[in-house]
Design an enzyme around this catalytic site. Structure first.
Site, PDB file in Angstrom:
ATOM      1  N   CYS A  69      26.262   1.203  -0.293  1.00 47.99           N
ATOM      2  CA  CYS A  69      26.300  -0.126  -0.913  1.00 47.99           C
ATOM      3  C   CYS A  69      25.999  -0.084  -2.406  1.00 47.99           C
ATOM      4  O   CYS A  69      25.836  -1.122  -3.033  1.00 47.99           O
ATOM      5  CB  CYS A  69      25.290  -1.035  -0.222  1.00 47.99           C
ATOM      6  SG  CYS A  69      23.586  -0.576  -0.597  1.00 47.99           S
ATOM      7  N   CYS A  72      21.365   2.721  -4.272  1.00 49.18           N
ATOM      8  CA  CYS A  72      20.591   3.809  -4.889  1.00 49.18           C
ATOM      9  C   CYS A  72      20.912   3.927  -6.376  1.00 49.18           C
ATOM     10  O   CYS A  72      20.028   4.188  -7.192  1.00 49.18           O
ATOM     11  CB  CYS A  72      20.830   5.132  -4.156  1.00 49.18           C
ATOM     12  SG  CYS A  72      20.087   5.142  -2.509  1.00 49.18           S
ATOM     13  N   CYS A 164      22.026   6.817   3.392  1.00 49.73           N
ATOM     14  CA  CYS A 164      23.441   7.022   3.743  1.00 49.73           C
ATOM     15  C   CYS A 164      23.807   8.491   3.546  1.00 49.73           C
ATOM     16  O   CYS A 164      24.430   9.107   4.403  1.00 49.73           O
ATOM     17  CB  CYS A 164      24.338   6.139   2.874  1.00 49.73           C
ATOM     18  SG  CYS A 164      23.983   4.394   3.050  1.00 49.73           S
ATOM     19  N   CYS A 202      15.795   3.749   1.594  1.00 50.21           N
ATOM     20  CA  CYS A 202      16.887   2.790   1.553  1.00 50.21           C
ATOM     21  C   CYS A 202      16.487   1.619   0.647  1.00 50.21           C
ATOM     22  O   CYS A 202      16.064   0.594   1.126  1.00 50.21           O
ATOM     23  CB  CYS A 202      17.198   2.306   2.966  1.00 50.21           C
ATOM     24  SG  CYS A 202      18.723   1.367   3.084  1.00 50.21           S
ATOM     25  N   HIS A 240       0.953   4.926   5.833  1.00 46.14           N
ATOM     26  CA  HIS A 240      -0.335   4.487   6.378  1.00 46.14           C
ATOM     27  C   HIS A 240      -1.514   5.194   5.703  1.00 46.14           C
ATOM     28  O   HIS A 240      -2.568   4.606   5.509  1.00 46.14           O
ATOM     29  CB  HIS A 240      -0.306   4.823   7.878  1.00 46.14           C
ATOM     30  CG  HIS A 240      -1.386   4.244   8.708  1.00 46.14           C
ATOM     31  ND1 HIS A 240      -1.566   2.896   8.903  1.00 46.14           N
ATOM     32  CD2 HIS A 240      -2.354   4.849   9.453  1.00 46.14           C
ATOM     33  CE1 HIS A 240      -2.574   2.697   9.735  1.00 46.14           C
ATOM     34  NE2 HIS A 240      -3.078   3.866  10.069  1.00 46.14           N
ATOM     35  N   CYS A 243      -2.007   3.338   2.295  1.00 48.62           N
ATOM     36  CA  CYS A 243      -1.655   1.917   2.230  1.00 48.62           C
ATOM     37  C   CYS A 243      -2.770   1.063   1.621  1.00 48.62           C
ATOM     38  O   CYS A 243      -3.951   1.272   1.872  1.00 48.62           O
ATOM     39  CB  CYS A 243      -1.361   1.414   3.641  1.00 48.62           C
ATOM     40  SG  CYS A 243      -0.909  -0.312   3.666  1.00 48.62           S
ATOM     41  N   CYS A 268      -3.994  -6.058   7.664  1.00 50.65           N
ATOM     42  CA  CYS A 268      -3.020  -5.050   8.095  1.00 50.65           C
ATOM     43  C   CYS A 268      -1.840  -5.682   8.847  1.00 50.65           C
ATOM     44  O   CYS A 268      -2.004  -6.627   9.621  1.00 50.65           O
ATOM     45  CB  CYS A 268      -3.725  -4.041   8.989  1.00 50.65           C
ATOM     46  SG  CYS A 268      -2.598  -2.901   9.787  1.00 50.65           S
ATOM     47  N   CYS A 274       4.705  -3.228  11.419  1.00 52.94           N
ATOM     48  CA  CYS A 274       4.692  -2.228  10.342  1.00 52.94           C
ATOM     49  C   CYS A 274       4.933  -0.809  10.880  1.00 52.94           C
ATOM     50  O   CYS A 274       4.300  -0.377  11.837  1.00 52.94           O
ATOM     51  CB  CYS A 274       3.360  -2.268   9.595  1.00 52.94           C
ATOM     52  SG  CYS A 274       3.357  -1.129   8.207  1.00 52.94           S
ATOM     53  N   CYS A 283       5.608   5.635  -1.212  1.00 50.30           N
ATOM     54  CA  CYS A 283       5.731   4.250  -1.701  1.00 50.30           C
ATOM     55  C   CYS A 283       4.398   3.651  -2.184  1.00 50.30           C
ATOM     56  O   CYS A 283       4.366   3.021  -3.236  1.00 50.30           O
ATOM     57  CB  CYS A 283       6.328   3.343  -0.631  1.00 50.30           C
ATOM     58  SG  CYS A 283       7.850   3.945   0.064  1.00 50.30           S
ATOM     59  N   CYS A 295       6.893  -2.880  -0.802  1.00 45.89           N
ATOM     60  CA  CYS A 295       7.222  -3.724   0.349  1.00 45.89           C
ATOM     61  C   CYS A 295       5.997  -4.307   1.041  1.00 45.89           C
ATOM     62  O   CYS A 295       5.963  -5.487   1.383  1.00 45.89           O
ATOM     63  CB  CYS A 295       8.005  -2.917   1.380  1.00 45.89           C
ATOM     64  SG  CYS A 295       9.360  -2.001   0.697  1.00 45.89           S
ATOM     65  N   CYS A 301       6.296  -2.525   6.510  1.00 41.44           N
ATOM     66  CA  CYS A 301       7.194  -1.397   6.223  1.00 41.44           C
ATOM     67  C   CYS A 301       8.167  -1.279   7.390  1.00 41.44           C
ATOM     68  O   CYS A 301       7.760  -1.321   8.554  1.00 41.44           O
ATOM     69  CB  CYS A 301       6.346  -0.124   6.083  1.00 41.44           C
ATOM     70  SG  CYS A 301       7.295   1.408   6.079  1.00 41.44           S
ATOM     71  N   CYS A 304      11.960   2.877   6.267  1.00 45.77           N
ATOM     72  CA  CYS A 304      13.266   3.289   5.743  1.00 45.77           C
ATOM     73  C   CYS A 304      13.250   4.684   5.148  1.00 45.77           C
ATOM     74  O   CYS A 304      14.280   5.151   4.683  1.00 45.77           O
ATOM     75  CB  CYS A 304      13.803   2.261   4.754  1.00 45.77           C
ATOM     76  SG  CYS A 304      13.031   2.348   3.134  1.00 45.77           S
TER      77      CYS A 304
HETATM   78  S1  SF4 Z   1       0.050  -2.421   6.814  1.00 44.54           S
HETATM   79 FE1  SF4 Z   1       1.105  -0.762   7.924  1.00 44.54          FE
HETATM   80  S2  SF4 Z   1       0.818   1.063   6.696  1.00 44.54           S
HETATM   81 FE2  SF4 Z   1      -0.624  -0.473   5.981  1.00 44.54          FE
HETATM   82  S3  SF4 Z   1      -2.501  -0.031   7.109  1.00 44.54           S
HETATM   83 FE3  SF4 Z   1      -1.400  -1.567   8.293  1.00 44.54          FE
HETATM   84  S4  SF4 Z   1      -0.158  -0.348   9.735  1.00 44.54           S
HETATM   85 FE4  SF4 Z   1      -0.847   1.039   8.152  1.00 44.54          FE
HETATM   86  S1  SF4 Z   2      10.164  -0.050   4.000  1.00 38.99           S
HETATM   87 FE1  SF4 Z   2       8.465   1.415   4.034  1.00 38.99          FE
HETATM   88  S2  SF4 Z   2       9.366   3.420   3.585  1.00 38.99           S
HETATM   89 FE2  SF4 Z   2      10.900   1.858   3.021  1.00 38.99          FE
HETATM   90  S3  SF4 Z   2      10.527   1.519   0.836  1.00 38.99           S
HETATM   91 FE3  SF4 Z   2       9.306  -0.015   1.954  1.00 38.99          FE
HETATM   92  S4  SF4 Z   2       7.259   0.896   2.216  1.00 38.99           S
HETATM   93 FE4  SF4 Z   2       8.704   2.550   1.640  1.00 38.99          FE
END
Ligand code: SF4
Ligand code: SF4
Length: 377
Positions: A69, A72, A164, A202, A240, A243, A268, A274, A283, A295, A301, A304
């Site tokens: 798409c 990137c 992709c 992605c 995780h 995070c 959380c 997630c 990330c 994100c 999350c 991706c």
């Molecule tokens: S939001 Fe997702 S990555 Fe962050 S602590 Fe909770 S489960 Fe883990």
């Molecule tokens: S969805 Fe998860 S792995 Fe994908 S860019 Fe967002 S935080 Fe990173």
């Protein structure tokens, strides 16, 4: 010691940067960010700056687009912190990029095949290869299979950018009507052994793209890869692990319904789907949108950065199975098989709760510090 203070740059080089609207400080910040992403200390900033400055012969780079798409490329050219796109385009000879090159039509194709004939180039690929219905993806009358085989077999290495190019992309989701596959699978199926680096995501994070290329240019070798051909340096820890909401996970504070009042409190997102515990990527530390956000600031999350996440992580709002919660055990049963082992490995190997407590605070102070530095310039 301030490693930026003593870096001396050639006047001519500074003038080139200035013409591009890049100040000395911004350039050195770029070198600092590159050092951090490459796992080097700040003491290596002068070395990196000098190596970039001395690159008199810009290594050729061919960027191919197949089934995708263009997200990137968007992500790459929109990266303005720390001016990654401008700098990388200065240090690389981008001989062929269907979206941003000036040439078009036959002239563009001549450039491509001339660069291939000369060899010694890096190939970046965005998009999946159509192997089931080859005519679903053609450029200049050639199928993606024909182009990839020809360009990929003579490249120093292929950097597959985004989901992709690494795993076929969402067009490769079951039942995958066009037979979309990633570059590595395609090349290996043809017996082509060119090294492939998978920058999943992605889209892929632009800083990971730049740093991979820089790693090769500066150190003369490709970064160390994991079992999925991802550079360990970017994909060695789970989302995780680092995070910003992790302290709440450890304390058992969860968002129960998307956008409830606990979302803004930073609780959380595990219970609203997630995929961070199963997903390897940087990330939370590199962030997105010019290091402003990511994100999980606003949504769970979706995983991706994990191979074939569209099939493995379907039912995106269901909690993952077999994630040990403080005093609770999740029981979602519709997630793809094999995830439990990945989760156990991910959490077990990366010391639950080690570096992440207080991470939110660190991220905020990082952003504030950056803003203060910008104001001083
Ligand atoms: S939001 Fe997702 S990555 Fe962050 S602590 Fe909770 S489960 Fe883990
Ligand atoms: S969805 Fe998860 S792995 Fe994908 S860019 Fe967002 S935080 Fe990173």
């Amino acid at each position: 010691m301030d490693p930026l203070k003593d870096v001396s740059l050639d006047e001519e080089f500074l003038k080139v940067l200035e013409l591009k609207g890049i100040s000395r400080r911004k350039f050195l910040k770029f070198c600092g960010a590159a050092a951090a992403l490459l796992g080097m200390s700040k003491l290596h900033i002068p070395e990196i700056a000098s190596a970039i400055e001395k690159m008199s012969k810009r290594p050729p780079l061919i960027w191919l687009d197949f089934m995708e798409c263009l997200g990137c490329t968007e992500s790459f050219v929109n990266a303005t912190y720390p001016e990654v796109d401008k700098i990388i385009l200065e240090i690389l000879s981008l001989d062929y990029h269907e979206t941003i090159m000036a040439a078009a039509g036959e002239q563009a194709h001549e450039n491509l095949w001339k660069a291939v004939e000369e060899g010694n180039y890096l190939c970046v690929v965005e998009g999946g290869i159509a192997t089931g219905i080859p005519s679903a993806m053609t450029v200049g009358g050639m199928t993606s299979m024909e182009i990839m085989e020809k360009v990929g077999s003579k490249a120093i290495a292929v950097v597959a950018v985004g989901m992709c190019a690494t795993h076929g992309g969402t067009q490769g989701a079951e039942p995958n009507p066009t037979g979309a596959v990633g570059v590595e699978e395609f090349l290996r199926g043809r017996g082509i052994k060119t090294p492939v680096i998978n920058l999943v995501g992605c889209p892929a994070n632009p800083e990971n793209i730049i740093s991979t290329v820089l790693h090769y240019l500066l150190l003369g070798k490709l970064p160390e890869l994991d079992a999925h051909s991802r550079p360990k340096i970017f994909y060695g820890q789970t989302i995780h692990d680092n995070c910003t909401r992790r302290a709440h996970f450890d304390e058992g504070r969860f968002v129960e319904v998307l956008a409830d009042e606990n979302m803004a409190k930073g609780y959380c997102l595990y219970k609203v789907g997630c995929r961070g515990p199963h997903t390897f990527g940087n990330c939370p530390t590199v962030l997105w949108n010019n290091r402003q956000s990511w994100c999980v600031d606003v949504a769970p999350c979706i995983g991706c950065f994990e191979p074939k996440f569209w099939d493995r992580f379907r039912d995106f709002y269901e909690p993952l199975p077999d994630v040990k919660l403080p005093g609770v055990r999740a029981s979602a049963d519709k997630i793809g098989i094999g995830l439990a082992a990945v989760t156990a490995a991910g959490i077990g190997a990366h010391a639950v709760g080690s570096a992440v407590k207080g991470r939110l605070k660190k991220t905020e102070s990082h952003v504030i510090k950056e803003e203060e530095e910008e104001k001083k310039e």
